[in-house]
Design a protein around this motif. Sequence first.
Motif, PDB file in Angstrom:
ATOM      1  N   ALA A  26      -2.210   1.416  -3.248  1.00 46.81           N
ATOM      2  CA  ALA A  26      -1.770   1.818  -1.910  1.00 46.81           C
ATOM      3  C   ALA A  26      -2.903   2.517  -1.168  1.00 46.81           C
ATOM      4  O   ALA A  26      -3.133   2.274   0.029  1.00 46.81           O
ATOM      5  CB  ALA A  26      -0.548   2.730  -1.997  1.00 46.81           C
ATOM      6  N   SER A  27      -3.643   3.375  -1.870  1.00 50.12           N
ATOM      7  CA  SER A  27      -4.794   4.048  -1.263  1.00 50.12           C
ATOM      8  C   SER A  27      -5.900   3.055  -0.952  1.00 50.12           C
ATOM      9  O   SER A  27      -6.522   3.106   0.119  1.00 50.12           O
ATOM     10  CB  SER A  27      -5.324   5.136  -2.197  1.00 50.12           C
ATOM     11  N   ASP A  31      -6.431   0.463   4.566  1.00 49.58           N
ATOM     12  CA  ASP A  31      -7.152  -0.023   5.749  1.00 49.58           C
ATOM     13  C   ASP A  31      -7.398  -1.521   5.720  1.00 49.58           C
ATOM     14  O   ASP A  31      -8.173  -2.050   6.512  1.00 49.58           O
ATOM     15  CB  ASP A  31      -8.485   0.724   5.892  1.00 49.58           C
ATOM     16  N   ASP A  32      -6.714  -2.226   4.815  1.00 46.75           N
ATOM     17  CA  ASP A  32      -6.901  -3.675   4.691  1.00 46.75           C
ATOM     18  C   ASP A  32      -6.165  -4.387   5.826  1.00 46.75           C
ATOM     19  O   ASP A  32      -4.980  -4.131   6.055  1.00 46.75           O
ATOM     20  CB  ASP A  32      -6.358  -4.145   3.340  1.00 46.75           C
ATOM     21  N   MET A  34      -4.842  -7.349   6.235  1.00 49.07           N
ATOM     22  CA  MET A  34      -3.617  -8.077   5.911  1.00 49.07           C
ATOM     23  C   MET A  34      -2.489  -7.108   5.572  1.00 49.07           C
ATOM     24  O   MET A  34      -1.340  -7.308   5.980  1.00 49.07           O
ATOM     25  CB  MET A  34      -3.839  -9.059   4.763  1.00 49.07           C
ATOM     26  N   MET A  35      -2.796  -6.051   4.827  1.00 51.21           N
ATOM     27  CA  MET A  35      -1.752  -5.084   4.495  1.00 51.21           C
ATOM     28  C   MET A  35      -1.274  -4.327   5.734  1.00 51.21           C
ATOM     29  O   MET A  35      -0.085  -4.009   5.851  1.00 51.21           O
ATOM     30  CB  MET A  35      -2.249  -4.104   3.424  1.00 51.21           C
ATOM     31  N   ARG A  36      -2.160  -4.084   6.662  1.00 49.93           N
ATOM     32  CA  ARG A  36      -1.747  -3.435   7.916  1.00 49.93           C
ATOM     33  C   ARG A  36      -0.910  -4.396   8.763  1.00 49.93           C
ATOM     34  O   ARG A  36      -0.079  -3.953   9.565  1.00 49.93           O
ATOM     35  CB  ARG A  36      -2.976  -2.954   8.686  1.00 49.93           C
ATOM     36  N   TRP A  37      -1.105  -5.678   8.590  1.00 50.67           N
ATOM     37  CA  TRP A  37      -0.297  -6.700   9.259  1.00 50.67           C
ATOM     38  C   TRP A  37       1.109  -6.732   8.647  1.00 50.67           C
ATOM     39  O   TRP A  37       2.103  -6.845   9.356  1.00 50.67           O
ATOM     40  CB  TRP A  37      -1.002  -8.043   9.104  1.00 50.67           C
ATOM     41  N   PHE A  38       1.181  -6.590   7.331  1.00 50.31           N
ATOM     42  CA  PHE A  38       2.485  -6.570   6.664  1.00 50.31           C
ATOM     43  C   PHE A  38       3.220  -5.250   6.904  1.00 50.31           C
ATOM     44  O   PHE A  38       4.443  -5.223   6.972  1.00 50.31           O
ATOM     45  CB  PHE A  38       2.322  -6.771   5.149  1.00 50.31           C
ATOM     46  N   PHE A  39       2.462  -4.146   6.959  1.00 55.29           N
ATOM     47  CA  PHE A  39       3.041  -2.811   7.111  1.00 55.29           C
ATOM     48  C   PHE A  39       2.422  -2.146   8.343  1.00 55.29           C
ATOM     49  O   PHE A  39       1.535  -1.298   8.224  1.00 55.29           O
ATOM     50  CB  PHE A  39       2.785  -1.961   5.864  1.00 55.29           C
ATOM     51  N   PRO A  40       2.861  -2.528   9.550  1.00 57.16           N
ATOM     52  CA  PRO A  40       2.190  -2.055  10.767  1.00 57.16           C
ATOM     53  C   PRO A  40       2.445  -0.590  11.112  1.00 57.16           C
ATOM     54  O   PRO A  40       1.669   0.009  11.851  1.00 57.16           O
ATOM     55  CB  PRO A  40       2.765  -2.977  11.857  1.00 57.16           C
ATOM     56  N   GLY A  41       3.497  -0.005  10.587  1.00 57.47           N
ATOM     57  CA  GLY A  41       3.799   1.382  10.937  1.00 57.47           C
ATOM     58  C   GLY A  41       2.993   2.373  10.114  1.00 57.47           C
ATOM     59  O   GLY A  41       3.101   2.395   8.884  1.00 57.47           O
ATOM     60  N   ASP A  42       2.195   3.191  10.762  1.00 54.24           N
ATOM     61  CA  ASP A  42       1.353   4.149  10.043  1.00 54.24           C
ATOM     62  C   ASP A  42       2.173   5.097   9.174  1.00 54.24           C
ATOM     63  O   ASP A  42       1.774   5.428   8.051  1.00 54.24           O
ATOM     64  CB  ASP A  42       0.514   4.967  11.033  1.00 54.24           C
ATOM     65  N   GLU A 162      -8.864 -14.632  -1.991  1.00 51.26           N
ATOM     66  CA  GLU A 162      -8.833 -14.535  -0.534  1.00 51.26           C
ATOM     67  C   GLU A 162      -9.080 -13.078  -0.160  1.00 51.26           C
ATOM     68  O   GLU A 162      -8.609 -12.175  -0.839  1.00 51.26           O
ATOM     69  CB  GLU A 162      -7.485 -14.947   0.055  1.00 51.26           C
ATOM     70  N   SER A 163      -9.805 -12.879   0.934  1.00 44.43           N
ATOM     71  CA  SER A 163     -10.047 -11.526   1.435  1.00 44.43           C
ATOM     72  C   SER A 163      -9.822 -11.504   2.939  1.00 44.43           C
ATOM     73  O   SER A 163     -10.203 -12.442   3.644  1.00 44.43           O
ATOM     74  CB  SER A 163     -11.478 -11.080   1.125  1.00 44.43           C
ATOM     75  N   SER A 164      -9.203 -10.433   3.416  1.00 52.16           N
ATOM     76  CA  SER A 164      -9.022 -10.277   4.859  1.00 52.16           C
ATOM     77  C   SER A 164      -9.922  -9.175   5.413  1.00 52.16           C
ATOM     78  O   SER A 164      -9.838  -8.852   6.597  1.00 52.16           O
ATOM     79  CB  SER A 164      -7.554  -9.953   5.186  1.00 52.16           C
ATOM     80  N   LYS A 165     -10.768  -8.632   4.561  1.00 56.23           N
ATOM     81  CA  LYS A 165     -11.616  -7.512   4.977  1.00 56.23           C
ATOM     82  C   LYS A 165     -13.078  -7.955   5.010  1.00 56.23           C
ATOM     83  O   LYS A 165     -13.685  -8.174   3.955  1.00 56.23           O
ATOM     84  CB  LYS A 165     -11.432  -6.338   4.008  1.00 56.23           C
TER      85      LYS A 165
END
Length: 202
Positions: A26-27, A31-32, A34-42, A162-165
Motif C-alpha cells: 500500500a505504501s 503514487d502509482d 494505475m492504483m490512483r486510477w483504481f482508488f482516486p480518493g486520497d 506491465e508498469s504504469s509508472k
Amino acid sequence: MTRMPLTNTPKPAVIDDAPEIGRILASAFGDDPMMRWFFPGDAGREAGLRRYFTTLFTRQYGLHGVCERTDAAAAFWVAPEGAEKAVPDAETIGLLQEILGDRAGVFRDAVTAAAEHGPAEPHWYLAVVGADPAARGRGHGSALLRSGLAKADAAGLPVYLESSKPDNLPVYEHFGFVVRDEFRLPGGGPVLWAMRREPQAP
C-alpha cells in the motif's frame, strides 16, 4: 531501544505475512498511476490498497504464485505452471469488487485490456513488486527482482510485466527488460508499458 536494521535478503512470503505485505505494498503503490486510477480518493486510498494487496496475496498469488519478501518489500511472480490457477476465482472477484466499489468496472476493463497484450508462449509473469518508500534505495526491490529473474533464467523462460509508472522503466531496463508495447487503459486511464525480458544464461 535500538532499532534492528532492515534486511534485504529475499525469503518466501507466507500467509501469516499478509498484514505486513499489505502495508508495504500500500505504501509502495500510493503514487502509482494505475492504483490512483483504481482508488482516486486520497482519503481512503491507503486503506483500500491494503485490502486490495492483502486479498491478492492471500487468495491468489500466495496460493498459486511464487511470492517473496524482504523486511521492506514484496514481489508476486507467476510461473507458467501456476498461470491458470492464479486467475482469481468468483469469490475473490467478489471481494475485489467490494474493495473497489464503484471503480470495480474500471478495474475489470483494465485487467481485460492488459491481458490482451500478454505473451502467448510460456513465461514468468511479474505481477507485483514494491518497496516501502522509507526503505527505497537500500536494495530491497532489486534483491527481489534478482531472485525471481534467476528462477526464470534457470527455467530458460522469458519474463513479462506491465508498469504504469514511467520512473520505473529505467529500473526494469537495467535488469534486461525491453518495452514491447505501450497502451492506454480504457475510459481515460493511465498508460501501461508492457515489458519483456529474454532468458539469460546463469
